[in-house]
Design an enzyme around this catalytic site. Structure first.
Site, PDB file in Angstrom:
ATOM      1  N   GLU A   1       1.210   3.761   1.666  1.00 14.98           N
ATOM      2  CA  GLU A   1       1.723   4.312   3.164  1.00 14.98           C
ATOM      3  C   GLU A   1       2.805   3.327   3.609  1.00 14.98           C
ATOM      4  OE1 GLU A   1      -1.390   3.649   2.197  1.00 14.98           O
ATOM      5  OE2 GLU A   1      -3.111   4.530   3.929  1.00 14.98           O
TER       6      GLU A   1
ATOM      7  N   CYS B   1      -6.066   2.136   6.086  1.00 13.24           N
ATOM      8  CA  CYS B   1      -6.681   0.629   6.361  1.00 13.24           C
ATOM      9  C   CYS B   1      -6.062   0.265   7.642  1.00 13.24           C
ATOM     10  CB  CYS B   1      -6.470  -0.322   5.212  1.00 13.24           C
ATOM     11  SG  CYS B   1      -4.819  -0.721   5.044  1.00 13.24           S
TER      12      CYS B   1
ATOM     13  N   HIS C   1       0.771  -1.217   0.146  1.00  8.16           N
ATOM     14  CA  HIS C   1       0.076   0.054   0.053  1.00  8.16           C
ATOM     15  C   HIS C   1       0.857   1.284  -0.019  1.00  8.16           C
ATOM     16  CE1 HIS C   1      -3.873  -1.869   1.771  1.00  8.16           C
ATOM     17  NE2 HIS C   1      -3.245  -2.761   1.051  1.00  8.16           N
TER      18      HIS C   1
END
Length: 151
Positions: free
Chosen positions: A57, A85, A55
């Protein structure tokens, strides 16, 4: 349209989100900033890298940790185009990031203001400051366009 110009880190995160979308990934981008300088960046890449943890991040946190030569990103800010998330929120807490600034909310998969609300759990050992909605319109439109084209 925002009344104020977007901060440079969010503009960079949005550019990374566009790159992700062009590569066929969900358009999310992230940057890590320390003392006003971008020290790490990333974009969604799970399909491209065959890595479900890739992801934006996580990629930005990994990049910043290598750049700064530390696993603790104390004093850093994370700018991301979508509400993190649960996996990413956990990584943010473990990295000890001081502040998370995200653009678009994610009622389905977000875990900061929605769902699991990771930073509110007593088991969360670090709680960053959170700012939501910076660049929300542009980030949300990138996501809407991406999914509209796939339907």
């Amino acid at each position: 349209m925002s009344r104020w110009p977007l901060p440079e880190p969010m503009r960079r995160a949005l550019a990374l989100a566009r790159e992700a979308g062009e590569a066929g990934e969900v358009p999310v981008g992230a940057v890590v900033v320390r003392d006003g300088v971008i020290v790490g960046d990333g974009r969604n890449a799970p399909r491209e890298t065959h890595d479900p943890t890739a992801h934006a991040e996580i990629c930005a946190i990994r990049d910043a940790a290598v750049s700064l030569q530390t696993e603790r990103l104390t004093g850093c800010e994370l700018y991301v185009t979508l509400e993190p998330c649960a996996m990413c929120a956990g990584a943010i807490a473990h990295a000890r990031i001081a502040r998370v600034i995200y653009a678009a909310s994610d009622p389905k998969g977000g875990a900061v203001a929605h769902g699991a609300r990771v930073f509110e759990h007593p088991q969360c050992l670090h709680r960053p400051d959170v700012v939501a909605g910076i660049g929300e319109g542009e980030a949300a439109e990138l996501l809407r366009s991406f999914f509209r084209e796939r339907r």
